[in-house]
Motif scaffolding. Structure first.
Motif, PDB file in Angstrom:
ATOM      1  N   MET A 133      14.328   3.735   4.677  1.00  0.00           N
ATOM      2  CA  MET A 133      13.918   4.574   5.807  1.00  0.00           C
ATOM      3  C   MET A 133      14.501   4.070   7.115  1.00  0.00           C
ATOM      4  O   MET A 133      15.014   4.850   7.931  1.00  0.00           O
ATOM      5  CB  MET A 133      12.385   4.627   5.887  1.00  0.00           C
ATOM      6  N   PHE A 134      14.453   2.748   7.344  1.00  0.00           N
ATOM      7  CA  PHE A 134      15.027   2.184   8.563  1.00  0.00           C
ATOM      8  C   PHE A 134      16.549   2.352   8.575  1.00  0.00           C
ATOM      9  O   PHE A 134      17.143   2.636   9.615  1.00  0.00           O
ATOM     10  CB  PHE A 134      14.663   0.709   8.702  1.00  0.00           C
ATOM     11  N   GLN A 135      17.158   2.200   7.399  1.00  0.00           N
ATOM     12  CA  GLN A 135      18.615   2.351   7.304  1.00  0.00           C
ATOM     13  C   GLN A 135      19.031   3.776   7.649  1.00  0.00           C
ATOM     14  O   GLN A 135      19.980   4.005   8.394  1.00  0.00           O
ATOM     15  CB  GLN A 135      19.083   1.982   5.896  1.00  0.00           C
ATOM     16  N   LYS A 136      18.287   4.755   7.102  1.00  0.00           N
ATOM     17  CA  LYS A 136      18.587   6.161   7.395  1.00  0.00           C
ATOM     18  C   LYS A 136      18.458   6.445   8.890  1.00  0.00           C
ATOM     19  O   LYS A 136      19.239   7.215   9.457  1.00  0.00           O
ATOM     20  CB  LYS A 136      17.644   7.089   6.614  1.00  0.00           C
ATOM     21  N   ALA A 137      17.455   5.798   9.504  1.00  0.00           N
ATOM     22  CA  ALA A 137      17.238   6.015  10.938  1.00  0.00           C
ATOM     23  C   ALA A 137      18.248   5.257  11.799  1.00  0.00           C
ATOM     24  O   ALA A 137      18.290   5.444  13.025  1.00  0.00           O
ATOM     25  CB  ALA A 137      15.819   5.585  11.318  1.00  0.00           C
ATOM     26  N   GLY A 138      19.058   4.391  11.163  1.00  0.00           N
ATOM     27  CA  GLY A 138      20.068   3.633  11.897  1.00  0.00           C
ATOM     28  C   GLY A 138      19.482   2.566  12.797  1.00  0.00           C
ATOM     29  O   GLY A 138      20.048   2.247  13.852  1.00  0.00           O
ATOM     30  N   LEU A 139      18.347   1.984  12.359  1.00  0.00           N
ATOM     31  CA  LEU A 139      17.670   0.994  13.189  1.00  0.00           C
ATOM     32  C   LEU A 139      17.826  -0.410  12.606  1.00  0.00           C
ATOM     33  O   LEU A 139      17.681  -0.602  11.395  1.00  0.00           O
ATOM     34  CB  LEU A 139      16.179   1.336  13.305  1.00  0.00           C
ATOM     35  N   PRO A 140      18.097  -1.403  13.458  1.00  0.00           N
ATOM     36  CA  PRO A 140      18.357  -2.774  12.985  1.00  0.00           C
ATOM     37  C   PRO A 140      17.063  -3.567  12.744  1.00  0.00           C
ATOM     38  O   PRO A 140      16.859  -4.649  13.308  1.00  0.00           O
ATOM     39  CB  PRO A 140      19.166  -3.375  14.131  1.00  0.00           C
ATOM     40  N   VAL A 141      16.180  -3.016  11.926  1.00  0.00           N
ATOM     41  CA  VAL A 141      14.904  -3.677  11.643  1.00  0.00           C
ATOM     42  C   VAL A 141      15.024  -4.451  10.334  1.00  0.00           C
ATOM     43  O   VAL A 141      15.404  -3.885   9.302  1.00  0.00           O
ATOM     44  CB  VAL A 141      13.759  -2.652  11.549  1.00  0.00           C
TER      45      VAL A 141
ATOM     46  N   SER B  23       0.825  -1.210   0.000  1.00  0.00           N
ATOM     47  CA  SER B  23       0.000   0.000   0.000  1.00  0.00           C
ATOM     48  C   SER B  23       0.860   1.260   0.000  1.00  0.00           C
ATOM     49  O   SER B  23       1.954   1.287   0.570  1.00  0.00           O
ATOM     50  CB  SER B  23      -0.901   0.003   1.241  1.00  0.00           C
ATOM     51  N   SER B  24       0.312   2.307  -0.595  1.00  0.00           N
ATOM     52  CA  SER B  24       1.018   3.589  -0.562  1.00  0.00           C
ATOM     53  C   SER B  24       1.077   4.147   0.856  1.00  0.00           C
ATOM     54  O   SER B  24       1.871   5.047   1.137  1.00  0.00           O
ATOM     55  CB  SER B  24       0.322   4.602  -1.484  1.00  0.00           C
ATOM     56  N   TYR B  25       0.258   3.621   1.780  1.00  0.00           N
ATOM     57  CA  TYR B  25       0.281   4.071   3.172  1.00  0.00           C
ATOM     58  C   TYR B  25       1.483   3.535   3.951  1.00  0.00           C
ATOM     59  O   TYR B  25       1.794   4.049   5.025  1.00  0.00           O
ATOM     60  CB  TYR B  25      -0.974   3.584   3.916  1.00  0.00           C
ATOM     61  N   THR B  26       2.140   2.504   3.455  1.00  0.00           N
ATOM     62  CA  THR B  26       3.183   1.832   4.241  1.00  0.00           C
ATOM     63  C   THR B  26       4.280   2.777   4.737  1.00  0.00           C
ATOM     64  O   THR B  26       4.714   2.656   5.889  1.00  0.00           O
ATOM     65  CB  THR B  26       3.767   0.653   3.440  1.00  0.00           C
ATOM     66  N   PRO B  27       4.765   3.747   3.936  1.00  0.00           N
ATOM     67  CA  PRO B  27       5.778   4.662   4.483  1.00  0.00           C
ATOM     68  C   PRO B  27       5.286   5.443   5.698  1.00  0.00           C
ATOM     69  O   PRO B  27       6.066   5.766   6.589  1.00  0.00           O
ATOM     70  CB  PRO B  27       6.071   5.608   3.308  1.00  0.00           C
ATOM     71  N   GLU B  28       3.984   5.724   5.745  1.00  0.00           N
ATOM     72  CA  GLU B  28       3.397   6.384   6.915  1.00  0.00           C
ATOM     73  C   GLU B  28       3.552   5.490   8.140  1.00  0.00           C
ATOM     74  O   GLU B  28       3.947   5.939   9.221  1.00  0.00           O
ATOM     75  CB  GLU B  28       1.918   6.660   6.630  1.00  0.00           C
ATOM     76  N   LEU B  29       3.265   4.197   7.969  1.00  0.00           N
ATOM     77  CA  LEU B  29       3.394   3.243   9.060  1.00  0.00           C
ATOM     78  C   LEU B  29       4.852   3.107   9.503  1.00  0.00           C
ATOM     79  O   LEU B  29       5.162   3.108  10.697  1.00  0.00           O
ATOM     80  CB  LEU B  29       2.843   1.889   8.613  1.00  0.00           C
ATOM     81  N   VAL B  30       5.748   3.003   8.526  1.00  0.00           N
ATOM     82  CA  VAL B  30       7.179   2.862   8.829  1.00  0.00           C
ATOM     83  C   VAL B  30       7.684   4.079   9.607  1.00  0.00           C
ATOM     84  O   VAL B  30       8.440   3.950  10.578  1.00  0.00           O
ATOM     85  CB  VAL B  30       7.984   2.657   7.527  1.00  0.00           C
ATOM     86  N   GLU B  31       7.242   5.259   9.210  1.00  0.00           N
ATOM     87  CA  GLU B  31       7.637   6.471   9.934  1.00  0.00           C
ATOM     88  C   GLU B  31       7.212   6.386  11.404  1.00  0.00           C
ATOM     89  O   GLU B  31       7.952   6.781  12.304  1.00  0.00           O
ATOM     90  CB  GLU B  31       7.001   7.696   9.284  1.00  0.00           C
ATOM     91  N   GLY B  32       6.016   5.836  11.625  1.00  0.00           N
ATOM     92  CA  GLY B  32       5.541   5.676  13.002  1.00  0.00           C
ATOM     93  C   GLY B  32       6.404   4.718  13.796  1.00  0.00           C
ATOM     94  O   GLY B  32       6.705   4.964  14.977  1.00  0.00           O
ATOM     95  N   PHE B  33       6.824   3.605  13.178  1.00  0.00           N
ATOM     96  CA  PHE B  33       7.706   2.653  13.866  1.00  0.00           C
ATOM     97  C   PHE B  33       9.054   3.292  14.193  1.00  0.00           C
ATOM     98  O   PHE B  33       9.634   3.032  15.255  1.00  0.00           O
ATOM     99  CB  PHE B  33       7.910   1.404  13.010  1.00  0.00           C
ATOM    100  N   ILE B  34       9.547   4.119  13.293  1.00  0.00           N
ATOM    101  CA  ILE B  34      10.839   4.796  13.527  1.00  0.00           C
ATOM    102  C   ILE B  34      10.715   5.761  14.701  1.00  0.00           C
ATOM    103  O   ILE B  34      11.558   5.776  15.612  1.00  0.00           O
ATOM    104  CB  ILE B  34      11.302   5.527  12.250  1.00  0.00           C
ATOM    105  N   LYS B  35       9.642   6.543  14.714  1.00  0.00           N
ATOM    106  CA  LYS B  35       9.467   7.551  15.764  1.00  0.00           C
ATOM    107  C   LYS B  35       9.330   6.920  17.144  1.00  0.00           C
ATOM    108  O   LYS B  35       9.753   7.505  18.144  1.00  0.00           O
ATOM    109  CB  LYS B  35       8.218   8.395  15.474  1.00  0.00           C
ATOM    110  N   ARG B  36       8.722   5.730  17.204  1.00  0.00           N
ATOM    111  CA  ARG B  36       8.444   5.116  18.506  1.00  0.00           C
ATOM    112  C   ARG B  36       9.339   3.904  18.781  1.00  0.00           C
ATOM    113  O   ARG B  36       9.023   3.086  19.646  1.00  0.00           O
ATOM    114  CB  ARG B  36       6.969   4.712  18.589  1.00  0.00           C
TER     115      ARG B  36
END
Length: 446
Positions: free
Chosen positions: A60-68, A16-29
């Protein structure tokens, strides 16, 4: 100190085109929600989009430096295996089905809309059998997981899971209440964290019974502000025309944007027909928006959610979805509006039905706050829509043509058995590929 268990989340409709919105939420929290694996699942028809949006999620996860770890798959069972949370955001038949949902009713002078009236009925008829299959697989593969459903019509889908399965770890979610909170915060010129609304009703038929800033009721002030037509719509894809001051003052409750379709039906039908003739249905507009978004998503240098996504109509999705998941995971016991089993929270709705209501969110799921009842002025409409949802669920599960006609006749946006039958006949044929339960071969006996 014991290290917290990391979690696996499966998102069905991951392309879905919404997925980046969801990913942003996971990064923030991430600090409060230690995500280990995100599995994005889709069907063969959505494979290309899954690859595009999945690669953006990885960046997006790579930019945030998160091991997801981000996994892209067409194998739903693999994604569900041992998941801690499952989110659903899929559309059976893709946007082409939504175009039919919106355009066919307009030919009969009836509102064509994704989750209301005939469009809502047929989206439910296509979606309910799929969500029930997903729930069966969850009972087998991840019985302890929570299902967080964002797939529309969210209230009807939640109703079907509660009524036609033994699965109870389901929460329906919508971005309309959080959009209303954000809108009120903007009106009052305060931070969203200071605003709370007592919500009660159904999905896309929810009312704000009171509104607080810092725990103090400001409902009268807000309602007076809402007599200004510039202040009455908080969702980009539902633009109303402002309420008559006498109406909104007498109702003495906050409306959601979708109330425009019921309290302003003639005006909204006219407006929708004119918009469809000028620029296409909302679904056709969204399809072009999605094409543009996926062109952006393809850019290997893009590693954030692009601001253009807000035009899609899913603003605050990540805030709502990830806030809910985090509150369950962390047993936060904060108050959020969700779709869940009524359990007596709203007196005039059956206790075993799904409602959209403010809840205490715990590790054991949402606990509805007992509000007594909704105002008598709104009660009849809410009960009528709940009757529509109940009969629509029966039609979806049984593949029952007669009940599909009955459901649409009950719906106030149609309110004619003659029109309901004509619309059901045409839409059944248009969606035949996704409604096998209505086209079963008759059993013959010798």
């Amino acid at each position: 100190m014991e290290e917290r268990k990391t979690i696996k989340i499966a998102t069905i409709g991951g392309g879905s085109s919404y997925t980046p919105e969801l990913v942003e939420g996971f990064i923030k929290r991430y600090n409060e929600l230690p995500l280990r694996e995100l599995w994005l699942v889709d069907v063969e028809e959505g494979k290309d989009k899954l690859e595009i949006v999945g690669n953006l999620a990885k960046r997006m996860f790579q930019k945030a430096g998160l091991p997801v770890e981000v996994h892209l798959t067409l194998d739903r069972r693999a994604a569900l295996k041992d998941a801690d949370f499952v989110t659903t955001q899929f559309r059976v038949g893709l946007l082409d089905a939504r175009i039919k949902d919106e355009s066919i009713p307009l030919k009969y002078g009836v509102l064509g809309q994704e989750t209301n009236g005939p469009g809502g009925l047929f989206k439910g008829l296509r979606t309910i059998p799929v969500i029930l299959d997903i729930v069966k697989e969850m009972e087998e593969l991840c019985p302890e997981a929570w299902l967080v459903n964002f797939t529309n019509p969210a209230g009807m889908v939640t109703e079907a899971v509660l009524r036609y399965s033994n699965f109870r770890k389901v929460v329906g979610l919508c971005n309309v209440p959080i959009g209303m909170e954000m809108g009120i915060a903007k009106l009052m010129n305060v931070d969203h964290s200071r605003v709370r609304i007592d919500f009660a009703g159904l999905n896309h038929m929810v009312y704000g019974l009171d509104v607080y800033v810092d725990g103090e009721s400001v409902k009268e002030q807000v309602i007076e502000m809402l007599t200004n037509p510039d202040n009455t719509s908080f969702v980009k894809n539902v633009q109303g025309q402002g309420w008559e001051p006498e109406f909104i003052r007498s109702l003495n409750a906050l409306t959601c944007p979708y109330h425009n379709y019921y309290y302003k039906m003639p005006e909204m039908v006219k407006k929708t027909i004119e918009a469809a003739e000028k620029e296409g249905t909302r679904a056709e507009v969204v399809k072009q928006l999605e094409n543009d978004l996926f062109e952006l998503y393809k850019d290997p240098n893009l590693n954030i959610k692009p601001p253009q996504l807000e035009k899609r109509g899913g603003a605050y999705y990540s805030d709502a979805a990830v806030r809910l998941i985090s509150s369950i995971y962390n047993d936060k016991r904060d108050i959020q509006p969700v779709n869940t089993i009524n359990n007596g929270a709203i007196a005039s709705i059956p206790s075993d039905s799904a409602v959209e209501v403010s809840c205490l969110i715990t590790k054991d799921g949402p606990k509805p706050i007992v509000i007594g009842d909704i105002p008598v002025a709104a009660r009849g409409l809410v009960q009528q829509i709940k009757s529509f949802e109940r009969i629509a669920c029966e039609a979806a599960v049984e593949g029952n043509y007669d009940k599909a006609v009955l459901a649409l006749t009950i719906n106030p946006l149609v309110a004619s058995d003659f029109l309901a039958k004509k619309i059901v006949d045409e839409m059944l044929e248009a969606h035949k590929a996704y409604l096998p339960q209505f086209f079963k071969e008759p059993v013959t006996t010798k």
